[in-house]
Design a protein around this motif. Sequence first.
Motif, PDB file in Angstrom:
ATOM      1  N   GLU A  13       9.364 -12.004  -9.615  1.00  0.00           N
ATOM      2  CA  GLU A  13       7.897 -12.089  -9.659  1.00  0.00           C
ATOM      3  C   GLU A  13       7.362 -12.298  -8.240  1.00  0.00           C
ATOM      4  OE1 GLU A  13       4.281 -14.489 -11.885  1.00  0.00           O
ATOM      5  OE2 GLU A  13       6.359 -14.952 -12.394  1.00  0.00           O
ATOM      6  N   PRO A  14       6.424 -11.444  -7.792  1.00  0.00           N
ATOM      7  CA  PRO A  14       5.993 -11.502  -6.382  1.00  0.00           C
ATOM      8  C   PRO A  14       5.163 -12.747  -6.097  1.00  0.00           C
ATOM      9  CG  PRO A  14       5.322  -9.437  -7.447  1.00  0.00           C
ATOM     10  CD  PRO A  14       5.764 -10.359  -8.525  1.00  0.00           C
ATOM     11  N   PRO A  15       5.402 -13.381  -4.949  1.00  0.00           N
ATOM     12  CA  PRO A  15       4.528 -14.493  -4.538  1.00  0.00           C
ATOM     13  C   PRO A  15       3.145 -13.951  -4.144  1.00  0.00           C
ATOM     14  CG  PRO A  15       6.174 -14.016  -2.832  1.00  0.00           C
ATOM     15  CD  PRO A  15       6.501 -13.155  -4.016  1.00  0.00           C
ATOM     16  N   LYS A  16       2.169 -14.831  -4.009  1.00  0.00           N
ATOM     17  CA  LYS A  16       0.782 -14.418  -3.734  1.00  0.00           C
ATOM     18  C   LYS A  16       0.663 -13.584  -2.466  1.00  0.00           C
ATOM     19  CE  LYS A  16      -1.645 -18.113  -6.161  1.00  0.00           C
ATOM     20  NZ  LYS A  16      -2.463 -19.331  -6.037  1.00  0.00           N
ATOM     21  N   GLN A  17       1.467 -13.910  -1.441  1.00  0.00           N
ATOM     22  CA  GLN A  17       1.335 -13.228  -0.155  1.00  0.00           C
ATOM     23  C   GLN A  17       1.998 -11.844  -0.129  1.00  0.00           C
ATOM     24  OE1 GLN A  17       3.084 -15.943  -0.720  1.00  0.00           O
ATOM     25  NE2 GLN A  17       4.985 -16.066   0.454  1.00  0.00           N
ATOM     26  N   SER A  18       2.600 -11.432  -1.240  1.00  0.00           N
ATOM     27  CA  SER A  18       3.253 -10.113  -1.289  1.00  0.00           C
ATOM     28  C   SER A  18       2.236  -8.993  -1.127  1.00  0.00           C
ATOM     29  CB  SER A  18       3.979  -9.926  -2.625  1.00  0.00           C
ATOM     30  OG  SER A  18       5.054 -10.807  -2.727  1.00  0.00           O
ATOM     31  N   SER A  19       2.738  -7.841  -0.668  1.00  0.00           N
ATOM     32  CA  SER A  19       1.865  -6.675  -0.478  1.00  0.00           C
ATOM     33  C   SER A  19       1.482  -6.084  -1.838  1.00  0.00           C
ATOM     34  CB  SER A  19       2.578  -5.614   0.354  1.00  0.00           C
ATOM     35  OG  SER A  19       3.664  -5.088  -0.383  1.00  0.00           O
ATOM     36  N   GLU A  20       0.444  -5.272  -1.812  1.00  0.00           N
ATOM     37  CA  GLU A  20      -0.029  -4.639  -3.050  1.00  0.00           C
ATOM     38  C   GLU A  20       1.040  -3.747  -3.667  1.00  0.00           C
ATOM     39  OE1 GLU A  20      -2.810  -5.069  -4.939  1.00  0.00           O
ATOM     40  OE2 GLU A  20      -3.025  -6.772  -3.568  1.00  0.00           O
ATOM     41  N   SER A  21       1.828  -3.066  -2.809  1.00  0.00           N
ATOM     42  CA  SER A  21       2.852  -2.150  -3.337  1.00  0.00           C
ATOM     43  C   SER A  21       3.888  -2.887  -4.178  1.00  0.00           C
ATOM     44  CB  SER A  21       3.529  -1.375  -2.208  1.00  0.00           C
ATOM     45  OG  SER A  21       3.924  -2.260  -1.189  1.00  0.00           O
ATOM     46  N   VAL A  22       4.273  -4.114  -3.737  1.00  0.00           N
ATOM     47  CA  VAL A  22       5.240  -4.921  -4.510  1.00  0.00           C
ATOM     48  C   VAL A  22       4.611  -5.374  -5.830  1.00  0.00           C
ATOM     49  CG1 VAL A  22       6.517  -7.102  -4.561  1.00  0.00           C
ATOM     50  CG2 VAL A  22       6.560  -5.698  -2.509  1.00  0.00           C
ATOM     51  N   LYS A  23       3.372  -5.813  -5.749  1.00  0.00           N
ATOM     52  CA  LYS A  23       2.685  -6.279  -6.965  1.00  0.00           C
ATOM     53  C   LYS A  23       2.512  -5.145  -7.975  1.00  0.00           C
ATOM     54  CE  LYS A  23       0.176 -10.008  -4.612  1.00  0.00           C
ATOM     55  NZ  LYS A  23      -1.097 -10.417  -4.023  1.00  0.00           N
ATOM     56  N   GLU A  24       2.179  -3.960  -7.468  1.00  0.00           N
ATOM     57  CA  GLU A  24       2.001  -2.804  -8.367  1.00  0.00           C
ATOM     58  C   GLU A  24       3.316  -2.440  -9.057  1.00  0.00           C
ATOM     59  OE1 GLU A  24       0.320   0.313  -5.987  1.00  0.00           O
ATOM     60  OE2 GLU A  24      -1.525  -0.824  -5.620  1.00  0.00           O
ATOM     61  N   LEU A  25       4.429  -2.457  -8.288  1.00  0.00           N
ATOM     62  CA  LEU A  25       5.737  -2.134  -8.875  1.00  0.00           C
ATOM     63  C   LEU A  25       6.122  -3.156  -9.943  1.00  0.00           C
ATOM     64  CD1 LEU A  25       7.881  -1.028  -5.780  1.00  0.00           C
ATOM     65  CD2 LEU A  25       7.445   0.337  -7.816  1.00  0.00           C
ATOM     66  N   TYR A  26       5.823  -4.432  -9.655  1.00  0.00           N
ATOM     67  CA  TYR A  26       6.163  -5.486 -10.609  1.00  0.00           C
ATOM     68  C   TYR A  26       5.328  -5.337 -11.889  1.00  0.00           C
ATOM     69  CZ  TYR A  26       7.188 -10.090 -12.539  1.00  0.00           C
ATOM     70  OH  TYR A  26       7.600 -11.103 -13.372  1.00  0.00           O
ATOM     71  N   THR A  27       4.043  -5.047 -11.719  1.00  0.00           N
ATOM     72  CA  THR A  27       3.151  -4.842 -12.886  1.00  0.00           C
ATOM     73  C   THR A  27       3.646  -3.674 -13.726  1.00  0.00           C
ATOM     74  OG1 THR A  27       1.303  -5.664 -11.565  1.00  0.00           O
ATOM     75  CG2 THR A  27       0.750  -4.460 -13.577  1.00  0.00           C
ATOM     76  N   LEU A  28       4.048  -2.608 -13.042  1.00  0.00           N
ATOM     77  CA  LEU A  28       4.565  -1.418 -13.744  1.00  0.00           C
ATOM     78  C   LEU A  28       5.817  -1.765 -14.536  1.00  0.00           C
ATOM     79  CD1 LEU A  28       4.318   1.688 -14.158  1.00  0.00           C
ATOM     80  CD2 LEU A  28       5.721   1.967 -12.117  1.00  0.00           C
ATOM     81  N   LEU A  29       6.694  -2.570 -13.929  1.00  0.00           N
ATOM     82  CA  LEU A  29       7.927  -2.975 -14.618  1.00  0.00           C
ATOM     83  C   LEU A  29       7.598  -3.796 -15.871  1.00  0.00           C
ATOM     84  CD1 LEU A  29      11.029  -3.214 -14.705  1.00  0.00           C
ATOM     85  CD2 LEU A  29      10.835  -5.221 -13.220  1.00  0.00           C
TER      86      LEU A  29
END
Length: 583
Positions: free
Chosen positions: A527-543
């Motif tokens: 699970e991405p921390p708050k400071q992660s980039s949008e690309s990481v957050k988007e991949l995690y949401t997709l997963l």
Amino acid sequence: MFAGLPELGISNGEDLKETLTNCTEPLKAIDQFQMENGILLPTLQSALPFLDLHGTPRLEFHQSVFDELREKLMERVATIAEGKDEDRYVKLEELLEKSFPLVKMPSIQPIVMQVLKHLPKVPEKKLKQVMADKELYKVCAVEVKRQIWQDNQALFGDEVSPLLKQYIVEKEAALFSSDLSILHNFFSPSPKTRRQGEVVLKLTQMIGKNVKLYDMVLQFLRTLFLRTRNVHYCTLRAELLMSLHDLDISEICSVDPCHKFSWCLDACIREKFVDAKRARELQGFLDGVKKGQEQVLGDLSMILCDPFACNTLVLSTVRNLQELLSQEALPRDSPDLLLLLRMLSLGQGAWDMIDSQVFKEPRMDLEVVTRFLPAMMSIVVDDYTFTVEQKLPSEEKTSLTYPTTLPETFSRYIQENRVACEIGLYYVLHIAKLRNKNALQRLLPALVDTYNDMAFGDIFLHLLTGHLTLLSDEFGSEEFCTAVFDNFLLTSFSSKENVHRHCLRLLNHLHQKVLVSYMETLTKTLEPPKQSSESVKELYTLLKEKLEASKKSPPEPEEAPSMDLGLHPVAVPSTPSTPTTPL
């Protein structure tokens, strides 16, 4: 709008206004103005009243005549420029002098720009005027801009910089592509296909045949490579030269000392293999660097640092080792292998060489050949021994277990030597291609500590994630998941965001194959921390979305991916002393 007409002795709107203000008979004044400034053709005057009878405005008539004459004049300018008259450029310069005062008139501007475009040397005064006016600079042809750029490096840099940024963004996007495949990866496009990319084509057009501009672009690439260590600038350096080669721009290719070397290497990259004939050619170029010309080694090293060149050299090294194994020969006895290692070493040392400005081939560590490669061979022997043991009848089997540790020499060299590390990483990819789960589980933990963290670089992780799709069914085993994630990828994902992204790319592709209990743990861990980039957050949401969807509907059976390994295993004589598993 009509600025410049008075300079040529032609009346404009202001003159008509003044005439009408001061006259006593306006209609006569208008007739007089039309006579003086209309088309000076006596026979036309009697014909104009017929147009009036048809309701055709004089403006429409004059505009159509003007448009026709403009097209004819522009064609004539091109014809004069393409002709062979010795004074053709004198004629164009005379026309430029007459027409340039009207360059701001939209209707005349195309003619002026056409003349500028066809002059090989535009008068400096005119160039400065074009450069100083943003609107004129914007609309002038690239042929004119080249003449401006060659004496204005900063302005040229401003034009080139967005293209170089775009190129890097495109390369990095390809490495993080959501499409994981062994057959369609970063290295799949042929060199010629890559050279059709927008940035390469634009840069090629901007340079034209201008050696000075070509040298400027190369200098930009060297500077950016030094500043960022980004190897994609090395790719662009090679692609640009070969793009000019494709267009047969001999003015540049003949003066770039790397041209023939790049041409030969380009053919190897196309085949993804350095054969014996081309190896001799490449060696000839390297051996032919004369005293006093060592600076060319800086450019050669940059061309060899191109990931596409490096990929070809290491694949050829692995294939060469296979052949040596089949012949029961030692690495030190293969001139082709030694040349491949020499070129790898030169490419890997590009940044250091350009940074230090010491243009000398780096000394190759001979122990890579005498100690590291034999240690790598011993891993193959272990694998072969275990495979043979498994096939024996039960009464002849011993209690042999698959080894879990690696030779100390192998681990030490992938930590301390960049050439050894590169070969070691590609050996891991080769093992994955062969779907050799045991060897992969043994090797992956060793990659946690590699030279300059090369195992956590985007290129290797892009290739590894693609190769792991061949072993998708193995992710149902906790032992294999532990080897891939706990023992390798998860050791650095929190400190290296790119590793985090590659983990999520892999799971987005294979989540249905991963052991359910293990997948739950991974989902929490990644699970991405708050400071992660949008690309990481988007991949995690997709997963997360995919996992939710798979809970609602059972997965469909997948077809096994087809296997085109690119490396052709060499048959090995089956003797008790020789391993038969291809390297």
